[in-house]
Write a protein that holds these residues in place. Structure first.
Motif, PDB file in Angstrom:
ATOM      1  N   VAL A 274       0.845  -1.203   0.000  1.00 12.30           N
ATOM      2  CA  VAL A 274       0.000   0.000   0.000  1.00 12.30           C
ATOM      3  C   VAL A 274       0.876   1.247   0.000  1.00 12.30           C
ATOM      4  CG1 VAL A 274      -1.806   1.256   1.232  1.00 12.30           C
ATOM      5  CG2 VAL A 274      -1.813  -1.254   1.220  1.00 12.30           C
ATOM      6  N   LYS A 275       0.622   2.162  -0.962  1.00 11.00           N
ATOM      7  CA  LYS A 275       1.398   3.389  -1.094  1.00 11.00           C
ATOM      8  C   LYS A 275       0.456   4.589  -1.220  1.00 11.00           C
ATOM      9  CE  LYS A 275       5.048   0.727  -1.580  1.00 11.00           C
ATOM     10  NZ  LYS A 275       6.025   0.549  -0.478  1.00 11.00           N
ATOM     11  N   VAL A 276       0.959   5.745  -0.797  1.00  7.50           N
ATOM     12  CA  VAL A 276       0.205   6.993  -0.966  1.00  7.50           C
ATOM     13  C   VAL A 276      -0.010   7.243  -2.453  1.00  7.50           C
ATOM     14  CG1 VAL A 276       0.295   9.494  -0.675  1.00  7.50           C
ATOM     15  CG2 VAL A 276       1.046   8.001   1.184  1.00  7.50           C
ATOM     16  N   GLY A 277      -1.216   7.634  -2.821  1.00  4.35           N
ATOM     17  CA  GLY A 277      -1.542   7.926  -4.208  1.00  4.35           C
ATOM     18  C   GLY A 277      -2.288   6.812  -4.914  1.00  4.35           C
ATOM     19  N   GLN A 278      -2.340   5.616  -4.339  1.00  2.59           N
ATOM     20  CA  GLN A 278      -3.047   4.513  -4.977  1.00  2.59           C
ATOM     21  C   GLN A 278      -4.558   4.757  -4.959  1.00  2.59           C
ATOM     22  OE1 GLN A 278      -1.581   1.212  -2.653  1.00  2.59           O
ATOM     23  NE2 GLN A 278       0.142   0.830  -4.034  1.00  2.59           N
ATOM     24  N   THR A 279      -5.218   4.303  -6.025  1.00  2.00           N
ATOM     25  CA  THR A 279      -6.670   4.487  -6.127  1.00  2.00           C
ATOM     26  C   THR A 279      -7.396   3.418  -5.319  1.00  2.00           C
ATOM     27  OG1 THR A 279      -6.785   3.149  -8.143  1.00  2.00           O
ATOM     28  CG2 THR A 279      -6.470   5.536  -8.392  1.00  2.00           C
ATOM     29  N   VAL A 280      -8.588   3.789  -4.862  1.00  2.00           N
ATOM     30  CA  VAL A 280      -9.368   2.899  -3.996  1.00  2.00           C
ATOM     31  C   VAL A 280     -10.837   2.966  -4.405  1.00  2.00           C
ATOM     32  CG1 VAL A 280      -9.918   2.293  -1.607  1.00  2.00           C
ATOM     33  CG2 VAL A 280      -7.772   3.477  -2.108  1.00  2.00           C
ATOM     34  N   THR A 281     -11.503   1.832  -4.338  1.00  2.00           N
ATOM     35  CA  THR A 281     -12.957   1.799  -4.471  1.00  2.00           C
ATOM     36  C   THR A 281     -13.534   1.590  -3.071  1.00  2.00           C
ATOM     37  OG1 THR A 281     -12.832   0.857  -6.689  1.00  2.00           O
ATOM     38  CG2 THR A 281     -14.928   0.652  -5.527  1.00  2.00           C
ATOM     39  N   VAL A 282     -14.345   2.548  -2.640  1.00  2.00           N
ATOM     40  CA  VAL A 282     -14.875   2.533  -1.271  1.00  2.00           C
ATOM     41  C   VAL A 282     -16.375   2.250  -1.314  1.00  2.00           C
ATOM     42  CG1 VAL A 282     -15.164   3.832   0.872  1.00  2.00           C
ATOM     43  CG2 VAL A 282     -13.128   4.203  -0.548  1.00  2.00           C
ATOM     44  N   GLY A 283     -16.778   1.233  -0.600  1.00  2.00           N
ATOM     45  CA  GLY A 283     -18.193   0.931  -0.440  1.00  2.00           C
ATOM     46  C   GLY A 283     -18.627   1.257   0.977  1.00  2.00           C
ATOM     47  N   VAL A 284     -19.898   1.574   1.162  1.00  2.00           N
ATOM     48  CA  VAL A 284     -20.441   1.889   2.483  1.00  2.00           C
ATOM     49  C   VAL A 284     -21.535   0.878   2.786  1.00  2.00           C
ATOM     50  CG1 VAL A 284     -21.550   3.652   3.905  1.00  2.00           C
ATOM     51  CG2 VAL A 284     -19.918   4.328   2.145  1.00  2.00           C
ATOM     52  N   ASP A 285     -21.393   0.178   3.916  1.00  6.20           N
ATOM     53  CA  ASP A 285     -22.333  -0.900   4.244  1.00  6.20           C
ATOM     54  C   ASP A 285     -23.769  -0.406   4.305  1.00  6.20           C
ATOM     55  OD1 ASP A 285     -20.083  -2.384   4.372  1.00  6.20           O
ATOM     56  OD2 ASP A 285     -20.282  -2.979   6.479  1.00  6.20           O
ATOM     57  N   ALA A 286     -23.956   0.848   4.737  1.00  3.95           N
ATOM     58  CA  ALA A 286     -25.318   1.376   4.881  1.00  3.95           C
ATOM     59  C   ALA A 286     -25.983   1.590   3.523  1.00  3.95           C
ATOM     60  CB  ALA A 286     -25.286   2.687   5.664  1.00  3.95           C
ATOM     61  N   PHE A 287     -25.183   1.756   2.470  1.00  3.01           N
ATOM     62  CA  PHE A 287     -25.719   1.992   1.121  1.00  3.01           C
ATOM     63  C   PHE A 287     -24.993   1.071   0.141  1.00  3.01           C
ATOM     64  CE2 PHE A 287     -25.556   6.047   3.480  1.00  3.01           C
ATOM     65  CZ  PHE A 287     -26.923   6.238   3.657  1.00  3.01           C
ATOM     66  N   PRO A 288     -25.342  -0.225   0.142  1.00  2.00           N
ATOM     67  CA  PRO A 288     -24.629  -1.195  -0.698  1.00  2.00           C
ATOM     68  C   PRO A 288     -24.711  -0.905  -2.186  1.00  2.00           C
ATOM     69  CG  PRO A 288     -26.626  -2.153   0.258  1.00  2.00           C
ATOM     70  CD  PRO A 288     -26.420  -0.843   0.930  1.00  2.00           C
ATOM     71  N   GLU A 289     -25.699  -0.107  -2.578  1.00  2.00           N
ATOM     72  CA  GLU A 289     -25.830   0.205  -4.005  1.00  2.00           C
ATOM     73  C   GLU A 289     -24.874   1.304  -4.446  1.00  2.00           C
ATOM     74  OE1 GLU A 289     -28.314   3.171  -1.824  1.00  2.00           O
ATOM     75  OE2 GLU A 289     -27.873   1.022  -1.659  1.00  2.00           O
ATOM     76  N   LYS A 290     -24.205   1.942  -3.497  1.00  2.00           N
ATOM     77  CA  LYS A 290     -23.307   3.052  -3.823  1.00  2.00           C
ATOM     78  C   LYS A 290     -21.850   2.643  -3.661  1.00  2.00           C
ATOM     79  CE  LYS A 290     -26.384   6.840  -2.422  1.00  2.00           C
ATOM     80  NZ  LYS A 290     -26.489   8.081  -1.612  1.00  2.00           N
ATOM     81  N   SER A 291     -20.994   3.227  -4.482  1.00  3.72           N
ATOM     82  CA  SER A 291     -19.547   3.085  -4.319  1.00  3.72           C
ATOM     83  C   SER A 291     -18.898   4.418  -4.651  1.00  3.72           C
ATOM     84  CB  SER A 291     -18.990   1.973  -5.207  1.00  3.72           C
ATOM     85  OG  SER A 291     -19.139   2.308  -6.577  1.00  3.72           O
ATOM     86  N   PHE A 292     -17.740   4.652  -4.072  1.00  4.77           N
ATOM     87  CA  PHE A 292     -17.067   5.939  -4.221  1.00  4.77           C
ATOM     88  C   PHE A 292     -15.604   5.722  -4.595  1.00  4.77           C
ATOM     89  CE2 PHE A 292     -20.454   6.173  -1.143  1.00  4.77           C
ATOM     90  CZ  PHE A 292     -21.153   7.317  -1.493  1.00  4.77           C
ATOM     91  N   LYS A 293     -15.096   6.622  -5.421  1.00  3.02           N
ATOM     92  CA  LYS A 293     -13.672   6.596  -5.740  1.00  3.02           C
ATOM     93  C   LYS A 293     -12.904   7.262  -4.605  1.00  3.02           C
ATOM     94  CE  LYS A 293     -14.164   6.731 -10.783  1.00  3.02           C
ATOM     95  NZ  LYS A 293     -13.833   7.483 -12.026  1.00  3.02           N
ATOM     96  N   GLY A 294     -11.719   6.749  -4.353  1.00  4.12           N
ATOM     97  CA  GLY A 294     -10.901   7.318  -3.291  1.00  4.12           C
ATOM     98  C   GLY A 294      -9.422   7.215  -3.616  1.00  4.12           C
TER      99      GLY A 294
END
Length: 435
Positions: A274-294
């Protein structure tokens, strides 16, 4: 004769079956998969918790930090419901009045005691100095009497004159001693009165500080926002009855929802990926239909041990792109961190790769019933697949289980092993910096 030939032929066929059928079964019943070529994505999975990147803290009143106040923690007796939206200056919580009232009563008693001690010190000083002044006056009178006797002894015998002169000298020394004692005692008593007065001022200031604290026991919001309560030193949410200390004065916060973070912990096995600057896909358990870039913005240099475990984890902060009005602090997140994306490379399932203390290898099918024990050079891996840098080709078929008799099979690809060992030795050789 013909019958004997038939019997001999049957025996030969039986021997051939015994010799060859086990080898055929050694690979025929095992699972296998072909090496594929294409994009290889390495990912690290973790769960985390949402928090805001920036927030306005609601803390204990600054009056409580006064050195004069012996109150190092205080209970929260009442607070608004978490999630309440307040205006600037709006009510948030009430601190324990009883504790401060008890402290104020004690401080007032201490002030009264200090005032009495100050008055006693002044009286003692006046009395002591009055006595010393009387002694000084008596000394002066005695000296004058001795000097008069000396003057009158002018016509007396030398012995009488000498005695009168000695009496004058003795009276002078006695007077000088009394004058020194008076100055010393005067300074001592002045200092005694000064210290008594300093104690009075300190007690007065303490009462004043406690009165100021009493006025601000109702905690107000420094700006508009939604109230989210902080965690105590024991890891529990602040609530009515919780104690808040000077050293951890945070009661709540007013988060800035325009910038959210996913705080997660990565185990020590994966943290090097894991390094600074890497892209991430973030999901939130409360809203399983949503995902966010990070994006990974910080990676801790020092790990921490999980309670009741020997496992070490490292804190990683992931910043979400954009905003969403549904997101709230403390929501559980699932994070997929993209640690590598390699194009046009060979890979195979992890189950196809075996290893011993010094090398990695695979069982490559050779025909329908045979295989070779091939040394390979592994690359990076993800949860299911591993990159293969050398030792196999595209469409090679790899066994996913260990075949019978594999421990007796010799290794192919010894040159790969020698190259890897040579590279490893080079990496451990110290660099000569003397020139």
């Amino acid at each position: 004769m013909k019958k004997q030939l038939i019997i001999i032929g049957g025996i030969v066929i039986g021997i051939l079956i015994i010799l060859f059928i086990p080898e055929t079964q050694s690979t025929a019943h095992l699972l296998s998969v072909k090496v594929k070529k294409g994009d290889f994505i390495a990912q690290v999975y973790s769960t985390g918790q949402l928090q805001t990147e920036n927030s306005e803290l609601i803390v204990l009143p600054k009056e409580m930090s006064s050195r004069n106040i012996d109150l190092y923690e205080i209970k929260v007796s009442h607070l608004v419901e978490e999630g309440t939206v307040v205006d600037s200056g709006g009510y948030v919580a009430t601190l324990d009045h009883a504790a401060v009232e008890e402290l104020r009563t004690k401080a007032q008693e201490e002030l009264e005691t200090a005032l009495n001690a100050y008055e006693d010190a002044k009286i003692d000083t006046n009395l002591n100095l009055s006595i010393l002044r009387d002694e000084l006056l008596n000394g002066l009178v005695d000296l004058e009497e001795k000097q008069l006797i000396l003057e009158q002894s002018i016509y007396e015998s030398p012995a009488v004159k000498r005695k009168a002169r000695l009496d004058v000298e003795r009276s002078q020394r006695d007077l000088e001693q009394k004058q020194r004692n008076y100055k010393l005692k005067e300074k001592q008593d002045e200092y005694k009165v000064f210290r008594a007065w300093e104690k009075v001022k300190k007690r007065q200031q303490k009462v004043k500080d406690i009165n100021e604290l009493f006025k601000v026991l109702e905690v107000k919001a420094p700006k508009p926002g939604m109230v989210i309560y902080s965690y105590s030193q024991f890891g529990k949410k602040i609530k009515a009855g919780s104690s808040v200390s000077r050293w951890r004065p945070q009661i709540a916060e007013l988060p800035d929802f325009s910038s959210m973070l996913s705080k997660t912990f990565i185990n020590e096995i994966d943290i090097s990926k894991v390094k600074v600057g890497q892209t991430v896909t973030v999901g939130v358990d409360a809203f399983p239909e949503k995902s966010f870039k990070g994006e990974v913005i910080t990676v801790a240099n020092i790990g921490q041990v999980i309670p009741n475990s020997d496992t070490k984890v490292f804190e990683v902060a992931i910043k979400l792109e954009g905003t969403d009005s549904d997101l709230r602090p403390a929501m559980t997140t699932s994070n997929i961190i993209n640690t590598a994306h390699i194009r046009n490379t060979l890979s195979a399932p992890l189950e196809c790769i075996f290893s011993n203390d010094s090398l990695s290898y695979a069982f490559v099918k050779a025909g329908k019933s045979d295989y070779r024990k091939q040394i390979i050079e592994p690359g990076i891996s993800n949860e299911n697949y591993i990159q293969l840098l050398a030792g196999v080709d595209e469409q090679d078929e790899l066994l996913m289980n260990t075949p019978d008799g594999a421990d007796k099979k010799p290794f192919d690809g010894i040159e790969i092993y020698k190259r890897l060992m040579h590279n490893r030795a080079d990496s451990l050789t110290p660099v000569d910096t003397t020139n």
